[in-house]
Write a protein that holds these residues in place. Structure first.
Motif, PDB file in Angstrom:
ATOM      1  N   ARG A 276       7.008   0.922  63.634  1.00 13.01           N
ATOM      2  CA  ARG A 276       8.396   1.245  63.925  1.00 13.01           C
ATOM      3  C   ARG A 276       9.288   0.014  63.784  1.00 13.01           C
ATOM      4  NH1 ARG A 276       9.634   6.379  63.779  1.00 13.01           N
ATOM      5  NH2 ARG A 276       8.632   5.754  61.859  1.00 13.01           N
ATOM      6  N   LEU A 277       8.791  -1.120  64.234  1.00 16.23           N
ATOM      7  CA  LEU A 277       9.578  -2.348  64.181  1.00 16.23           C
ATOM      8  C   LEU A 277       9.825  -2.780  62.747  1.00 16.23           C
ATOM      9  CD1 LEU A 277       7.880  -4.371  67.056  1.00 16.23           C
ATOM     10  CD2 LEU A 277       9.911  -2.920  67.172  1.00 16.23           C
TER      11      LEU A 277
ATOM     12  N   SER B 210      18.615  -3.378  54.845  1.00  9.50           N
ATOM     13  CA  SER B 210      19.196  -2.577  53.757  1.00  9.50           C
ATOM     14  C   SER B 210      20.641  -2.196  54.066  1.00  9.50           C
ATOM     15  CB  SER B 210      18.359  -1.311  53.536  1.00  9.50           C
ATOM     16  OG  SER B 210      17.042  -1.638  53.140  1.00  9.50           O
ATOM     17  N   LEU B 211      20.914  -1.905  55.341  1.00  9.66           N
ATOM     18  CA  LEU B 211      22.287  -1.590  55.724  1.00  9.66           C
ATOM     19  C   LEU B 211      23.204  -2.788  55.529  1.00  9.66           C
ATOM     20  CD1 LEU B 211      21.742   0.551  58.958  1.00  9.66           C
ATOM     21  CD2 LEU B 211      22.894   1.295  56.866  1.00  9.66           C
ATOM     22  N   THR B 212      22.680  -3.979  55.745  1.00 16.18           N
ATOM     23  CA  THR B 212      23.482  -5.186  55.519  1.00 16.18           C
ATOM     24  C   THR B 212      23.888  -5.282  54.057  1.00 16.18           C
ATOM     25  OG1 THR B 212      22.237  -6.304  57.265  1.00 16.18           O
ATOM     26  CG2 THR B 212      23.560  -7.682  55.800  1.00 16.18           C
ATOM     27  N   ASP B 213      22.945  -5.010  53.158  1.00 13.89           N
ATOM     28  CA  ASP B 213      23.251  -5.053  51.722  1.00 13.89           C
ATOM     29  C   ASP B 213      24.248  -3.969  51.335  1.00 13.89           C
ATOM     30  OD1 ASP B 213      21.466  -7.145  51.463  1.00 13.89           O
ATOM     31  OD2 ASP B 213      19.780  -5.849  50.913  1.00 13.89           O
ATOM     32  N   ALA B 214      24.107  -2.796  51.946  1.00 15.73           N
ATOM     33  CA  ALA B 214      24.924  -1.658  51.543  1.00 15.73           C
ATOM     34  C   ALA B 214      26.319  -1.667  52.175  1.00 15.73           C
ATOM     35  CB  ALA B 214      24.214  -0.350  51.908  1.00 15.73           C
ATOM     36  N   ARG B 215      26.428  -2.128  53.434  1.00 17.99           N
ATOM     37  CA  ARG B 215      27.687  -1.988  54.154  1.00 17.99           C
ATOM     38  C   ARG B 215      28.271  -3.309  54.640  1.00 17.99           C
ATOM     39  NH1 ARG B 215      27.376   2.989  58.347  1.00 17.99           N
ATOM     40  NH2 ARG B 215      29.425   2.054  58.754  1.00 17.99           N
TER      41      ARG B 215
ATOM     42  N   LEU C  46      23.443   5.877  65.712  1.00 21.18           N
ATOM     43  CA  LEU C  46      22.246   5.112  65.370  1.00 21.18           C
ATOM     44  C   LEU C  46      21.247   5.959  64.589  1.00 21.18           C
ATOM     45  CD1 LEU C  46      21.541   3.125  68.647  1.00 21.18           C
ATOM     46  CD2 LEU C  46      22.395   2.219  66.482  1.00 21.18           C
ATOM     47  N   PRO C  47      20.393   5.303  63.821  1.00 21.52           N
ATOM     48  CA  PRO C  47      19.302   6.033  63.151  1.00 21.52           C
ATOM     49  C   PRO C  47      18.393   6.702  64.175  1.00 21.52           C
ATOM     50  CG  PRO C  47      19.552   3.812  62.253  1.00 21.52           C
ATOM     51  CD  PRO C  47      20.412   3.868  63.462  1.00 21.52           C
ATOM     52  N   THR C  48      17.771   7.784  63.762  1.00 24.89           N
ATOM     53  CA  THR C  48      16.846   8.517  64.621  1.00 24.89           C
ATOM     54  C   THR C  48      15.414   8.143  64.261  1.00 24.89           C
ATOM     55  OG1 THR C  48      16.693  10.378  63.088  1.00 24.89           O
ATOM     56  CG2 THR C  48      18.497  10.416  64.710  1.00 24.89           C
ATOM     57  N   ALA C  49      14.474   8.746  64.990  1.00 27.13           N
ATOM     58  CA  ALA C  49      13.061   8.516  64.679  1.00 27.13           C
ATOM     59  C   ALA C  49      12.740   8.988  63.261  1.00 27.13           C
ATOM     60  CB  ALA C  49      12.178   9.243  65.697  1.00 27.13           C
ATOM     61  N   ASP C  50      13.342  10.098  62.836  1.00 26.02           N
ATOM     62  CA  ASP C  50      13.125  10.581  61.472  1.00 26.02           C
ATOM     63  C   ASP C  50      13.686   9.593  60.445  1.00 26.02           C
ATOM     64  OD1 ASP C  50      11.864  12.841  62.402  1.00 26.02           O
ATOM     65  OD2 ASP C  50      13.684  14.071  62.364  1.00 26.02           O
ATOM     66  N   ASP C  51      14.803   8.957  60.791  1.00 29.28           N
ATOM     67  CA  ASP C  51      15.393   7.978  59.868  1.00 29.28           C
ATOM     68  C   ASP C  51      14.498   6.756  59.714  1.00 29.28           C
ATOM     69  OD1 ASP C  51      17.700   9.516  59.396  1.00 29.28           O
ATOM     70  OD2 ASP C  51      18.635   8.761  61.222  1.00 29.28           O
ATOM     71  N   LEU C  52      13.773   6.384  60.769  1.00 28.17           N
ATOM     72  CA  LEU C  52      12.835   5.269  60.656  1.00 28.17           C
ATOM     73  C   LEU C  52      11.680   5.613  59.725  1.00 28.17           C
ATOM     74  CD1 LEU C  52      12.624   3.857  64.296  1.00 28.17           C
ATOM     75  CD2 LEU C  52      13.994   3.043  62.383  1.00 28.17           C
ATOM     76  N   ASP C  53      11.384   6.910  59.601  1.00 26.82           N
ATOM     77  CA  ASP C  53      10.357   7.330  58.647  1.00 26.82           C
ATOM     78  C   ASP C  53      10.860   7.245  57.208  1.00 26.82           C
ATOM     79  OD1 ASP C  53       8.483   7.902  60.638  1.00 26.82           O
ATOM     80  OD2 ASP C  53       9.253   9.941  60.909  1.00 26.82           O
ATOM     81  N   ASP C  54      12.183   7.300  57.035  1.00 30.61           N
ATOM     82  CA  ASP C  54      12.775   7.246  55.698  1.00 30.61           C
ATOM     83  C   ASP C  54      14.003   6.330  55.723  1.00 30.61           C
ATOM     84  OD1 ASP C  54      13.483   7.730  53.066  1.00 30.61           O
ATOM     85  OD2 ASP C  54      14.445   9.667  53.509  1.00 30.61           O
ATOM     86  N   PRO C  55      13.788   5.013  55.902  1.00 31.33           N
ATOM     87  CA  PRO C  55      14.936   4.085  56.010  1.00 31.33           C
ATOM     88  C   PRO C  55      15.854   4.133  54.798  1.00 31.33           C
ATOM     89  CG  PRO C  55      12.873   2.990  56.614  1.00 31.33           C
ATOM     90  CD  PRO C  55      12.502   4.306  56.013  1.00 31.33           C
ATOM     91  N   ASP C  56      15.278   4.206  53.590  1.00 27.60           N
ATOM     92  CA  ASP C  56      16.113   4.215  52.385  1.00 27.60           C
ATOM     93  C   ASP C  56      16.991   5.450  52.324  1.00 27.60           C
ATOM     94  OD1 ASP C  56      15.010   1.803  51.605  1.00 27.60           O
ATOM     95  OD2 ASP C  56      13.402   2.750  50.453  1.00 27.60           O
ATOM     96  N   GLY C  57      16.455   6.585  52.763  1.00 29.85           N
ATOM     97  CA  GLY C  57      17.241   7.811  52.772  1.00 29.85           C
ATOM     98  C   GLY C  57      18.427   7.706  53.709  1.00 29.85           C
TER      99      GLY C  57
END
Length: 488
Positions: A401-402, A411-416, A431-442
């Protein structure tokens, strides 16, 4: 997930001849392993008794106190027992917890390192490291400094400074488990059983105090700052480092001690910024622990059977019943949901700190990569944070998770950019959710699209571009000529 929220116990004893190493009621306690199978296991370290760390009688406090005492010590032992049974405070005897934590610190760590006062030179080195760390962080985050002061603590000072936070974390869980002592009897019988229930509560408070005191004392020998476990345990606005533990941490790394100190100061200062400028974050994390406490359910049918058979004249029966899992908490949907929220929030905190610290340290410290990986492996092998949460509330903060969270923030730093990344902390719903941690790029891709649309709308508003009037009939601008009719 460990079996119980209060699995604090002693490190496993070395098996004796013919012993399979499994001590009833105290399996795998202490750092690095799961706690005993009930919240009161491992009650062998009473001060003044022989059941201290690694000592005999660890499974029974009464055997620990009386089993190997000479007659001259019996008076002190009975006095101690009286103090334990006369406790009338909250669910945890915090005076006992503090005393045992201090005694554990005084005993030193397993490698023989003893606690010592912080020297003026160490204090100056910590202050300089935090000052420089804050200067470096200014360029990698939009959040200003969150540390009004910086301090260097001994292990004993860490115990004193963090006990208020431990109380806030632990009391809700202990309260819920302890309430089962009174809930099992019908109301009309509670008055008759008052003395027995009072004794059980007093012993429960003492047992919780003993276990928590041991855990905090052991943790004090390992942590390097006030935010190692991802929570703000120290006073607000005070960045703290422990020089003795920093020296032990860097001893075998082959890295200059000044770089080690500075890297750890960066982590402490980054945590301080986050907790100082995200006002809802502390209550969000502590609230998840309280949510877990509300979800605890106890097998009251088993408790009823045990209480009915207890003989008040033989208090050791209570300890034996506790060791048999009388208060074994059950997994509930509420518990699982609270733990999931806490795990995700902690991963996001640690991932953000990891990302911004690496960005600040990479161009300046030659050992930045090595120190980053060392701390990540410390997590993976069960560092202080994982050990504490696993024994405290059954949470195992997974290293995966970490890493995912750190990659997402980078990646957010590069994008935003810095402002866009840090703006996500404005509200928990962003904030990102647990599902978002499974797909950070998405998540980053979706956020980038949403952010671009928002920029476009704001730009149009600033440039005076006419936006469609949504109050008009949608057919008025469909190219059919009806718009002219509407002007008639």
């Amino acid at each position: 997930m460990s079996d119980t929220p209060f699995g604090f116990g002693l490190p496993p004893e070395e098996p004796e001849d013919g012993d399979d190493g499994k001590k009833k009621g105290s399996e795998g306690g202490g750092q690095g392993g799961q706690g005993p199978a009930n919240p009161f296991g491992g009650f062998g370290g009473l001060p003044g008794g022989s059941g201290g760390q690694g000592g005999p009688g660890g499974d029974n406090p009464f055997a620990a106190m009386f089993g190997s005492l000479n007659p001259n010590d019996l008076g002190a032992a009975f006095q101690q027992l009286g103090q334990m049974l006369s406790y009338e405070g909250g669910p945890v005897n915090w005076d006992m917890a503090k005393d045992i934590a201090r005694q554990t610190v005084s005993a030193g760590t397993a490698d023989g390192t003893k606690d010592s006062s912080v020297s003026p030179g160490e204090r100056s080195a910590v202050e300089e490291a935090v000052r420089l760390a804050d200067l470096w962080l200014d360029g990698v985050t939009s959040m200003p400094s969150g540390a009004a002061t910086s301090v260097a603590w001994s292990r004993a000072e860490w115990v004193e400074a963090t006990l208020p936070a431990w109380k806030q974390l632990v009391d809700p869980v202990a309260e819920r488990v302890g309430a089962a002592m009174g809930d099992v009897l019908p109301e009309e019988m509670q008055a008759m059983a008052g003395p027995l229930l009072g004794m059980m509560r007093s012993m429960g408070g003492a047992m919780f105090g003993q276990q928590i005191g041991q855990a905090v004392g052991v943790l004090a020998g390992e942590v390097v700052g006030s935010t190692d476990i991802g929570l703000p345990l120290g006073p607000a606005g005070k960045a703290a480092l422990l020089p003795l533990n920093i020296e032990a941490f860097g001893k075998d790394l082959g890295v200059d001690k000044n770089e080690v100190r500075l890297y750890l100061a960066l982590r402490e200062a980054a945590h301080q910024r986050l907790f100082a400028h995200v006002p809802w974050l502390r209550s969000h994390l502590f609230g998840a622990v309280e949510g877990y406490a509300r979800g605890i359910e106890v097998d009251t049918s088993k408790l009823e059977d045990v209480v009915g058979q207890l003989d008040p004249s033989h208090p050791e029966q209570l300890q034996e019943a506790l060791q048999q899992g009388m208060f074994q908490p059950e997994d509930t949907p509420a518990q699982k949901a609270a733990l999931a929220r806490l795990e995700t929030a902690l991963a996001l905190v640690e991932g953000w700190v990891d990302a911004v610290v690496h960005e600040a340290a990479k161009p300046r410290l030659t050992s930045a990569d090595a120190l980053r990986e060392t701390l990540r492996r410390r997590r993976a092998s069960g560092g202080p944070a994982e050990q504490t949460f696993a024994t405290l509330i059954g949470l195992e903060l997974r290293p995966r998770r970490l890493r995912d969270a750190a990659r997402l923030w980078a990646s957010l730093t590069d994008a935003r950019g810095l402002d866009g990344r840090d703006a996500l902390w404005e509200h928990p719903d962003m904030l990102p959710t647990a599902d978002d941690l499974d797909d950070p790029d998405g998540f980053v891709h979706r956020e980038q699209m949403d952010f671009s649309e928002l920029d476009k709308m704001l730009g149009e508003a600033a440039g005076g571009t006419r936006k469609p009037d949504l109050t008009k009939d949608t057919d008025a601008d469909d190219g059919t000529g009806t718009e002219g009719d509407s002007d008639k």
